[in-house]
Design a protein around this motif. Structure first.
Motif, PDB file in Angstrom:
ATOM      1  N   UNK A 280      33.593 -28.528  -1.343  1.00 54.29           N
ATOM      2  CA  UNK A 280      33.739 -27.616  -2.487  1.00 54.29           C
ATOM      3  C   UNK A 280      34.568 -26.402  -2.099  1.00 54.29           C
ATOM      4  N   UNK A 281      34.320 -25.833  -0.915  1.00 50.96           N
ATOM      5  CA  UNK A 281      35.091 -24.673  -0.480  1.00 50.96           C
ATOM      6  C   UNK A 281      36.557 -25.026  -0.237  1.00 50.96           C
ATOM      7  N   UNK A 282      36.827 -26.188   0.324  1.00 46.71           N
ATOM      8  CA  UNK A 282      38.205 -26.607   0.537  1.00 46.71           C
ATOM      9  C   UNK A 282      38.936 -26.825  -0.781  1.00 46.71           C
ATOM     10  N   UNK A 283      38.265 -27.402  -1.764  1.00 50.30           N
ATOM     11  CA  UNK A 283      38.890 -27.631  -3.069  1.00 50.30           C
ATOM     12  C   UNK A 283      39.193 -26.302  -3.747  1.00 50.30           C
ATOM     13  N   UNK A 284      38.269 -25.358  -3.667  1.00 46.46           N
ATOM     14  CA  UNK A 284      38.512 -24.037  -4.269  1.00 46.46           C
ATOM     15  C   UNK A 284      39.687 -23.339  -3.604  1.00 46.46           C
ATOM     16  N   UNK A 285      39.767 -23.413  -2.277  1.00 44.95           N
ATOM     17  CA  UNK A 285      40.864 -22.791  -1.550  1.00 44.95           C
ATOM     18  C   UNK A 285      42.195 -23.430  -1.933  1.00 44.95           C
ATOM     19  N   UNK A 286      42.226 -24.756  -2.040  1.00 49.02           N
ATOM     20  CA  UNK A 286      43.456 -25.436  -2.402  1.00 49.02           C
ATOM     21  C   UNK A 286      43.889 -25.077  -3.815  1.00 49.02           C
ATOM     22  N   UNK A 287      42.958 -24.990  -4.740  1.00 47.80           N
ATOM     23  CA  UNK A 287      43.301 -24.607  -6.111  1.00 47.80           C
ATOM     24  C   UNK A 287      43.848 -23.189  -6.168  1.00 47.80           C
ATOM     25  N   UNK A 288      43.283 -22.276  -5.389  1.00 44.19           N
ATOM     26  CA  UNK A 288      43.783 -20.902  -5.369  1.00 44.19           C
ATOM     27  C   UNK A 288      45.203 -20.860  -4.816  1.00 44.19           C
ATOM     28  N   UNK A 289      45.490 -21.648  -3.797  1.00 42.81           N
ATOM     29  CA  UNK A 289      46.842 -21.672  -3.239  1.00 42.81           C
ATOM     30  C   UNK A 289      47.829 -22.297  -4.215  1.00 42.81           C
ATOM     31  N   UNK A 290      47.414 -23.326  -4.930  1.00 45.11           N
ATOM     32  CA  UNK A 290      48.303 -23.959  -5.902  1.00 45.11           C
ATOM     33  C   UNK A 290      48.594 -23.039  -7.080  1.00 45.11           C
ATOM     34  N   UNK A 291      47.637 -22.207  -7.480  1.00 36.35           N
ATOM     35  CA  UNK A 291      47.868 -21.264  -8.574  1.00 36.35           C
ATOM     36  C   UNK A 291      48.903 -20.214  -8.200  1.00 36.35           C
ATOM     37  N   UNK A 292      48.995 -19.876  -6.905  1.00 37.30           N
ATOM     38  CA  UNK A 292      49.944 -18.863  -6.453  1.00 37.30           C
ATOM     39  C   UNK A 292      51.377 -19.382  -6.382  1.00 37.30           C
ATOM     40  N   UNK A 293      51.580 -20.690  -6.423  1.00 32.57           N
ATOM     41  CA  UNK A 293      52.924 -21.239  -6.365  1.00 32.57           C
ATOM     42  C   UNK A 293      53.649 -20.992  -7.684  1.00 32.57           C
ATOM     43  N   UNK A 294      54.965 -20.820  -7.635  1.00 27.72           N
ATOM     44  CA  UNK A 294      55.707 -20.645  -8.887  1.00 27.72           C
ATOM     45  C   UNK A 294      55.752 -21.958  -9.665  1.00 27.72           C
ATOM     46  N   UNK A 295      55.971 -21.846 -10.989  1.00 24.56           N
ATOM     47  CA  UNK A 295      56.049 -23.049 -11.817  1.00 24.56           C
ATOM     48  C   UNK A 295      57.247 -23.914 -11.429  1.00 24.56           C
ATOM     49  N   UNK A 296      58.361 -23.251 -11.181  1.00 20.75           N
ATOM     50  CA  UNK A 296      59.569 -23.974 -10.774  1.00 20.75           C
ATOM     51  C   UNK A 296      60.167 -23.287  -9.560  1.00 20.75           C
ATOM     52  N   UNK A 297      60.675 -24.093  -8.661  1.00 22.94           N
ATOM     53  CA  UNK A 297      61.344 -23.558  -7.498  1.00 22.94           C
ATOM     54  C   UNK A 297      62.833 -23.437  -7.805  1.00 22.94           C
ATOM     55  N   UNK A 298      63.494 -22.442  -7.247  1.00 23.22           N
ATOM     56  CA  UNK A 298      64.938 -22.330  -7.483  1.00 23.22           C
ATOM     57  C   UNK A 298      65.669 -23.517  -6.873  1.00 23.22           C
ATOM     58  N   UNK A 299      66.793 -23.869  -7.497  1.00 24.09           N
ATOM     59  CA  UNK A 299      67.571 -25.003  -7.014  1.00 24.09           C
ATOM     60  C   UNK A 299      68.155 -24.655  -5.654  1.00 24.09           C
TER      61      UNK A 299
END
Length: 97
Positions: free
Chosen positions: A38-57
């Protein structure tokens, strides 16, 4: 003489009342693994939320002096190699990319 049913019904596993630590220890390990998951899943979700929606080309940097340089064809049989544009080795590829 023992019958087959009596042999199968006989308890050959010893006294089940002593050393009853396996059940609580198993429960503790299951709860510990579930908590870690559960703690690993929460940590991964928090890191994924911090990523931008699109990366620059990602485009390679353009250098006008190198764009006009001729590159020799290694398959032409002459073995000629353009020394002005050396191929990067593995370490340089990781560092430049």
């Amino acid at each position: 003489m023992l019958t087959a049913a009596q042999v199968l019904a006989e308890n050959n596993f010893g006294d089940t009342r002593t050393g009853g630590l396996a059940g609580p220890m198993g429960l503790f390990l299951i709860l510990l693994l579930a908590t870690a998951t559960i703690l690993l899943i929460r940590n991964m979700n928090a890191r994924l939320r911090r990523l931008p929606d699109r990366f620059p080309q990602q485009t390679p940097p353009t250098d006008p002096t190198r764009a006009e340089a001729a590159v020799a064809d290694p398959t032409d049989g002459t073995g000629a190699r353009d020394s002005s544009t050396p191929a990067p080795n593995g370490h340089q590829q990781h560092r430049n990319g």
